[in-house]
Write an enzyme that holds these catalytic residues in place. Structure first.
Site, PDB file in Angstrom:
ATOM      1  N   GLU A   1      -3.099  72.079  61.188  1.00  0.00           N
ATOM      2  CA  GLU A   1      -2.065  72.842  60.489  1.00  0.00           C
ATOM      3  C   GLU A   1      -0.791  72.037  60.202  1.00  0.00           C
ATOM      4  O   GLU A   1      -0.153  72.207  59.158  1.00  0.00           O
ATOM      5  CB  GLU A   1      -1.708  74.097  61.300  1.00  0.00           C
ATOM      6  CG  GLU A   1      -2.762  75.183  61.282  1.00  0.00           C
ATOM      7  CD  GLU A   1      -3.898  74.955  62.270  1.00  0.00           C
ATOM      8  OE1 GLU A   1      -4.839  75.763  62.295  1.00  0.00           O
ATOM      9  OE2 GLU A   1      -3.828  73.962  63.026  1.00  0.00           O
TER      10      GLU A   1
ATOM     11  N   GLU B   1      -8.024  75.060  55.715  1.00  0.00           N
ATOM     12  CA  GLU B   1      -9.281  75.217  56.434  1.00  0.00           C
ATOM     13  C   GLU B   1     -10.156  76.250  55.728  1.00  0.00           C
ATOM     14  O   GLU B   1      -9.744  77.392  55.552  1.00  0.00           O
ATOM     15  CB  GLU B   1      -8.990  75.648  57.877  1.00  0.00           C
ATOM     16  CG  GLU B   1      -8.153  74.629  58.643  1.00  0.00           C
ATOM     17  CD  GLU B   1      -7.379  75.243  59.797  1.00  0.00           C
ATOM     18  OE1 GLU B   1      -7.666  76.396  60.161  1.00  0.00           O
ATOM     19  OE2 GLU B   1      -6.464  74.572  60.315  1.00  0.00           O
TER      20      GLU B   1
ATOM     21  N   ASP C   1      -1.004  83.648  63.135  1.00  0.00           N
ATOM     22  CA  ASP C   1      -0.897  83.265  64.545  1.00  0.00           C
ATOM     23  C   ASP C   1      -1.009  81.760  64.753  1.00  0.00           C
ATOM     24  O   ASP C   1      -0.647  81.261  65.819  1.00  0.00           O
ATOM     25  CB  ASP C   1      -1.993  83.958  65.361  1.00  0.00           C
ATOM     26  CG  ASP C   1      -1.803  85.457  65.398  1.00  0.00           C
ATOM     27  OD1 ASP C   1      -0.913  85.926  66.119  1.00  0.00           O
ATOM     28  OD2 ASP C   1      -2.534  86.171  64.685  1.00  0.00           O
ATOM     29  N   TYR C   2      -1.515  81.026  63.756  1.00  0.00           N
ATOM     30  CA  TYR C   2      -1.641  79.573  63.893  1.00  0.00           C
ATOM     31  C   TYR C   2      -0.486  78.832  63.216  1.00  0.00           C
ATOM     32  O   TYR C   2      -0.441  77.602  63.221  1.00  0.00           O
ATOM     33  CB  TYR C   2      -2.977  79.102  63.313  1.00  0.00           C
ATOM     34  CG  TYR C   2      -4.164  79.755  63.982  1.00  0.00           C
ATOM     35  CD1 TYR C   2      -4.157  80.004  65.353  1.00  0.00           C
ATOM     36  CD2 TYR C   2      -5.281  80.159  63.258  1.00  0.00           C
ATOM     37  CE1 TYR C   2      -5.228  80.623  65.977  1.00  0.00           C
ATOM     38  CE2 TYR C   2      -6.357  80.779  63.876  1.00  0.00           C
ATOM     39  CZ  TYR C   2      -6.332  81.014  65.235  1.00  0.00           C
ATOM     40  OH  TYR C   2      -7.385  81.622  65.860  1.00  0.00           O
TER      41      TYR C   2
ATOM     42  N   GLN D   1      -4.690  79.399  58.011  1.00  0.00           N
ATOM     43  CA  GLN D   1      -5.680  80.456  57.955  1.00  0.00           C
ATOM     44  C   GLN D   1      -5.175  81.787  58.511  1.00  0.00           C
ATOM     45  O   GLN D   1      -5.440  82.845  57.936  1.00  0.00           O
ATOM     46  CB  GLN D   1      -6.947  80.015  58.696  1.00  0.00           C
ATOM     47  CG  GLN D   1      -8.148  80.851  58.363  1.00  0.00           C
ATOM     48  CD  GLN D   1      -9.442  80.137  58.734  1.00  0.00           C
ATOM     49  OE1 GLN D   1      -9.990  80.372  59.803  1.00  0.00           O
ATOM     50  NE2 GLN D   1      -9.916  79.276  57.858  1.00  0.00           N
TER      51      GLN D   1
ATOM     52  N   HIS E   1      -5.666  86.935  65.966  1.00  0.00           N
ATOM     53  CA  HIS E   1      -5.982  87.335  64.599  1.00  0.00           C
ATOM     54  C   HIS E   1      -5.244  88.614  64.223  1.00  0.00           C
ATOM     55  O   HIS E   1      -5.571  89.248  63.221  1.00  0.00           O
ATOM     56  CB  HIS E   1      -7.489  87.556  64.421  1.00  0.00           C
ATOM     57  CG  HIS E   1      -8.304  86.325  64.633  1.00  0.00           C
ATOM     58  ND1 HIS E   1      -8.658  85.880  65.876  1.00  0.00           N
ATOM     59  CD2 HIS E   1      -8.806  85.422  63.764  1.00  0.00           C
ATOM     60  CE1 HIS E   1      -9.357  84.758  65.770  1.00  0.00           C
ATOM     61  NE2 HIS E   1      -9.459  84.457  64.495  1.00  0.00           N
TER      62      HIS E   1
END
Length: 795
Positions: free
Chosen positions: A523, A492, A548-549, A545, A590
């Protein structure tokens, strides 16, 4: 481009009777394997089984179009297709069913049956010639887990088409003419990643065939509970390509209609080869005459009417009728084929059982005289004759049971002054056998292991400029893409804007949109693309990115990438690099540091936590000299921190598993990594002003962790230790503590209990004081170390 399709005789597709009879025999053998597999489980000779009954004809038809150089990303119903390409036979099938570590050539007894894999990498870490073999990538039991990887396999074909350098790498591609076959059941189409992958394939226009074998159920759940309108091809109509819009071609067929299935796949796969337009093949009316697996009976959830329909529309029965109606064949010919199939499968099963049990019988035969000798020497121990009688009578199913028996005998002698050297040697040898066959190949063990890459020191010119960290990475990636055409980067915002932190700034324009490109917010398939491309000799850097994702990509990382080398017994590898960033910034999503999540689920992937971008570049260099996969977690708040620009930025390498002592000290060992390390360093420098001498160690990599026991050696000197990070309590600090205190036996040298300092149990808050309240701050770190050294509870 207009596609010229093959013309077929309306009745027989130009299939001659010899080919048709061979296919009938193939279907009969496959069916008999499924039937006999179930019996082997129900009689206790095997633990669990899953078969391909009812799916024979569409897989035979698809296999006709599966060529050398193509890729098969299937699931656990694929046995007929693998049989069709002569990659499987009954003996191999049952060796896998028994979990035979020696004779299961697909996984060495590490996966259930029907999880096939061809060798793609040799023990030295060199790629085999994939263009001259049928490439079957190892499936997983988790539904849809094969789908994201298939996307990457197909995307690699497009890379070999467009990259001038890669077009000459003939061992991975035949001029970009290969197709990836992705086979799923209809229940898989209810998974979100299936839609994510279909959407991505339609956007990227890559040569992939999604083959849906639809038997109307997901175990016991009917399609009406899983799919809107009860028909996945109807649902997918919006993805249909047309002359004005890109998309996918959609084909439908009936699982019992052999003649038309052959034509359907021949035409459809030919078009994919010529146009790169992906396609969906929805094969309806599959049957499942044995139910989902050996764990239950389908009579429990199917109506009498459904069972009657399945019997009437069984593929083998329909094929047999079609042959008799179409060709001048004596029915006795088909009867003989059916009988021959039963005999050959039974013969293969018996051979597999003999191959599996003979070494166990030999081990037992070696153990008996050892126990007999002990019984004769120590005849006053009554348990020995009883054990000997049991040993001779017992039918041992596997080596572990035999070893357990021997160890129980040894334990009875453990407090006595008795010589058991022969028994000890027998136990040691057979323990080593099991360890070698089941506890190896988590990562590459040959010369291309990342652990064997020699370190190269970073160098700086005397007048080296200090630049923000992102410029270090930008300079690094610039030289990397210039010298290695196999490297790709995507994710991304990676392409046009050069990622949100600018490490790829300007590089897409320089090296092309084919090599550095943007993806949608997806993802799961970003990681899947990386896995598939890496399995085909490319060196992808797949970006998630923010750390946390990463949970969105948890399944392909944990189920596929982390297990691939292990579950194929070293036959397949995917040296993908997953790039992400984490630790401190703003707010819950984040600022995360869920390192324990990675440590608990990513064994088989190196987990690297560089403290700055100079270290990160050295770790990238190390990984790209190996064939191991890795996750690199860059410091999210480090991109603007200034560092000296290295003069050998594309050359220096950081050794994995080797901590670095940043501040030598005498009184306490302080262990940390990543973003927290900067706070710890400031606190340690302040502590020196108070007469305290901390030794600060950067672990650098969590997997592997301190292979040279640097931390244990430090504790031997300081007699105190504290582990500090910003994961949750009981997370990575607990992992590090176990590694050091238990495995390195540092508890011998401690004068004080080991301490940890972590983030709070909740996610980090967003407010101005949120970071201070949620994660270790400099004052907390200072006090924790001070109290440990001065042996105070609090100051």
């Amino acid at each position: 481009m207009k596609t010229k399709l093959k013309s077929f005789d309306e009745d027989t597709n130009h299939l001659d009777i010899e080919e048709v009879l061979a296919d009938f025999e193939l279907a009969c053998v496959s069916r008999e394997m499924s039937l006999l597999m179930r019996k082997e489980v129900l009689t206790g000779k095997a633990k669990f089984g899953i078969g391909g009954a009812g799916k024979e004809l569409p897989l035979i038809a698809a296999a006709k179009s599966f060529e050398k150089g193509d890729y098969w990303a299937g699931y656990y119903r694929d046995q007929t297709a693998i049989l069709a390409k002569d990659l499987l036979n009954p003996r191999k099938y049952f060796s896998a069913l028994y979990g035979d570590a020696i004779n299961d050539e697909y996984s060495g007894g590490r996966q259930m049956n029907n999880h096939f894999a061809t060798q793609m990498i040799d023990p030295e870490g060199n790629w085999l010639d994939q263009s001259e073999q049928y490439n079957v990538t190892a499936p997983m039991a988790s539904l849809a887990s094969n789908v994201p990887r298939a996307l990457g396999l197909a995307l690699a074909t497009k890379s070999y088409q467009s990259n001038d350098y890669l077009r000459n790498q003939s061992n991975f591609s035949k001029r970009g003419n290969e197709v990836t076959f992705c086979i799923v059941g209809d229940a898989t189409t209810a998974e979100g990643v299936f839609f994510e992958s279909v959407n991505a394939a339609g956007i990227m226009q890559i040569p992939i065939a999604f083959i849906i074998l639809d038997d109307g159920y997901g175990i016991s759940v009917p399609t009406s509970y899983q799919t809107t309108k009860g028909d996945i091809s109807k649902v997918l109509k919006g993805f249909q390509a047309n002359e004005h819009e890109k998309g996918l071609d959609i084909y439908t067929g009936l699982a019992w209609d052999y003649n038309n299935l052959v034509k359907l796949f021949d035409n459809g796969i030919s078009k994919i080869r010529e146009t790169n337009i992906p396609a969906i093949f929805h094969i309806k009316e599959c049957t499942q005459p044995q139910g989902h697996s050996t764990s239950g009976s389908h009579q429990r959830y199917k109506s009498k009417e459904r069972l009657q329909w399945e019997a009437e529309f069984d593929g083998l029965s329909k094929l047999k009728s079609w042959i008799l109606d179409t060709f001048n064949v004596d029915p006795d010919v088909l009867t003989k084929i059916e009988k021959s199939a039963k005999e050959s499968v039974n013969k293969g099963k018996n051979k597999a059982w003999k191959m599996y049990t003979e070494p166990i019988a030999k081990a037992k035969a070696e153990l008996i005289p050892i126990i007999e000798n002990l019984a004769s020497v120590y005849h006053h121990y009554d348990f020995l004759p009883l054990a000997l009688t049991k040993l001779k009578k017992e039918v041992f199913a596997d080596n572990s049971e035999l070893i357990a028996f021997a160890e129980r005998i040894k334990f009875n002698f453990s407090t006595k002054d008795i010589k058991t050297e022969a028994l000890d040697e027998w136990i040691h040898n057979h323990h080593s056998f099991i360890k070698e066959n089941f506890n190896t190949h988590l990562l590459h063990q040959g010369p291309k292991s990342a652990l064997l890459v020699p370190p190269i020191e970073v160098e700086f010119d005397e007048d080296a400029e200090e630049v923000p960290g992102f410029q270090i990475l930008n300079a690094y990636f610039d030289q990397l893409f210039k010298k290695d055409p196999r490297v790709y980067a995507f994710g991304e915002d990676v392409g046009k804007i050069g990622d949100v932190n600018q490490a790829f700034s300007g590089l897409q324009l320089k090296y092309g949109e084919d090599r550095i490109f943007d993806t949608g917010i997806r993802e799961w398939t970003i990681v899947g693309q990386g896995i598939g491309m890496a399995m085909r000799g490319l060196r992808p850097i797949a970006e998630i990115q923010y750390l946390d994702y990463l949970p969105y990509a948890f399944s392909p990382l944990s189920d596929d990438l982390a297990t691939l080398h292990y579950r194929t017994n070293g036959k397949q590898s995917a040296p993908a690099i997953i790039r992400t960033r984490g630790h401190r910034l703003e707010g819950i999503w984040h600022s995360g540091s869920p390192m324990a999540m990675l440590l608990g689920a990513m064994r088989g992937i190196h987990v690297l936590v560089p403290r700055n971008m100079t270290q990160a570049a050295g770790m990238y260099n190390t990984l790209l000299k190996s064939v191991d996969p890795a996750i690199i977690v860059e410091c999210l708040n480090g991109y603007r921190v200034k560092e000296k620009m290295p003069s050998n930025i594309g050359e220096y390498c950081i050794s994995l598993g080797v901590p670095e002592i940043l501040i030598p000290g005498e009184e306490v060992t302080v262990v940390s990594y990543g973003s927290t390390l900067r706070l710890v360093e400031r606190a340690c420098l302040r502590l020196q002003e108070f007469g305290i001498s901390p030794e600060l160690i950067d672990v650098q990599t969590l997997l592997p962790f301190d292979l040279e026991h640097v931390i244990g050696a430090s504790i031997k000197k300081t007699n105190r230790v504290i582990f500090i990070d910003e994961d949750l309590p009981g997370g990575a600090t607990a992992f590090m503590m176990q590694e050091v205190i238990e495995k390195q036996k540092a508890y011998y040298h401690l004068d004080r209990p080991p301490a940890t300092l972590t983030a709070k149990a909740h996610r980090p808050a967003y407010g101005n004081d949120g970071d201070y309240a949620s994660k270790p701050n400099e004052e907390e770190i200072f006090k924790a170390i001070y109290n440990l050294v001065r042996e105070k509870e609090n100051i």
